[in-house]
Design a protein around this motif. Sequence first.
Motif, short mmCIF file in Angstrom:
data_model
loop_
_atom_site.label_atom_id
_atom_site.label_comp_id
_atom_site.label_asym_id
_atom_site.label_seq_id
_atom_site.Cartn_x
_atom_site.Cartn_y
_atom_site.Cartn_z
N UNK A 70 121.77 11.60 33.23
CA UNK A 70 123.05 12.14 33.69
C UNK A 70 123.94 11.05 34.28
N UNK A 71 123.38 10.25 35.14
CA UNK A 71 124.16 9.24 35.84
C UNK A 71 124.62 8.13 34.91
N UNK A 72 123.74 7.73 34.00
CA UNK A 72 124.07 6.62 33.12
C UNK A 72 124.52 7.07 31.74
N UNK A 73 124.87 8.35 31.64
CA UNK A 73 125.47 8.92 30.43
C UNK A 73 124.72 8.58 29.15
N UNK A 74 123.40 8.85 29.16
CA UNK A 74 122.61 8.64 27.95
C UNK A 74 123.14 9.56 26.86
N UNK A 84 121.12 15.85 24.59
CA UNK A 84 122.49 15.47 24.99
C UNK A 84 123.40 16.68 25.17
N UNK A 85 123.31 17.64 24.27
CA UNK A 85 124.17 18.83 24.36
C UNK A 85 123.84 19.65 25.61
N UNK A 86 122.57 19.71 25.96
CA UNK A 86 122.16 20.46 27.14
C UNK A 86 122.53 19.73 28.43
N UNK A 87 122.60 18.42 28.36
CA UNK A 87 122.96 17.62 29.55
C UNK A 87 124.47 17.61 29.79
N UNK A 92 129.30 17.18 33.38
CA UNK A 92 130.63 17.66 33.78
C UNK A 92 130.63 18.06 35.26
N UNK A 93 129.57 18.72 35.69
CA UNK A 93 129.48 19.12 37.10
C UNK A 93 129.51 17.90 38.01
N UNK A 94 128.82 16.84 37.60
CA UNK A 94 128.83 15.62 38.40
C UNK A 94 130.22 15.00 38.45
N UNK A 95 130.91 15.00 37.33
CA UNK A 95 132.23 14.37 37.30
C UNK A 95 133.27 15.15 38.10
N UNK A 96 132.96 16.40 38.41
CA UNK A 96 133.88 17.17 39.26
C UNK A 96 133.53 17.01 40.74
#
Length: 121
Positions: A70-74, A84-87, A92-96
């Motif tokens: 999540x943090x390093x956008x794998x 990837x689709x499930x992550x 998005x929640x983190x970026x908000x």
Amino acid sequence: MPTQTALGVLRGRPVPMLRALARGGWKERGTCRQTDPELWFADTSRRTKARAASICASCPVRRPCLAWALVFDEEFGVWGGLDAAERFPLQRRLTTGEPLATVLAAAMAAPVITPTSPQAA
């Protein structure tokens, strides 16, 4: 305007988990190290992804593995039991601005789809 990443949101905040992720020692304890690496990056059936996720379900480092992705956008592969689709919704929640610990707690509480689950067909 550049897209905000999870790492960009977290940068500058005192997040102990980021330090632990960066050290990477958790990777050595992953259950995935005992299986074929192709399983984690297979771009095939839902059954294959479900098999990978079921292995992740009992992995002792599932939480830091998912946090890393999540943090390093794998972009590719199964990390912490999610592809990837499930992550994507979690990223998005983190970026908000939602805290990493909250996002991870929600992800860890969600059921893992296994090869015998009706959803895995």
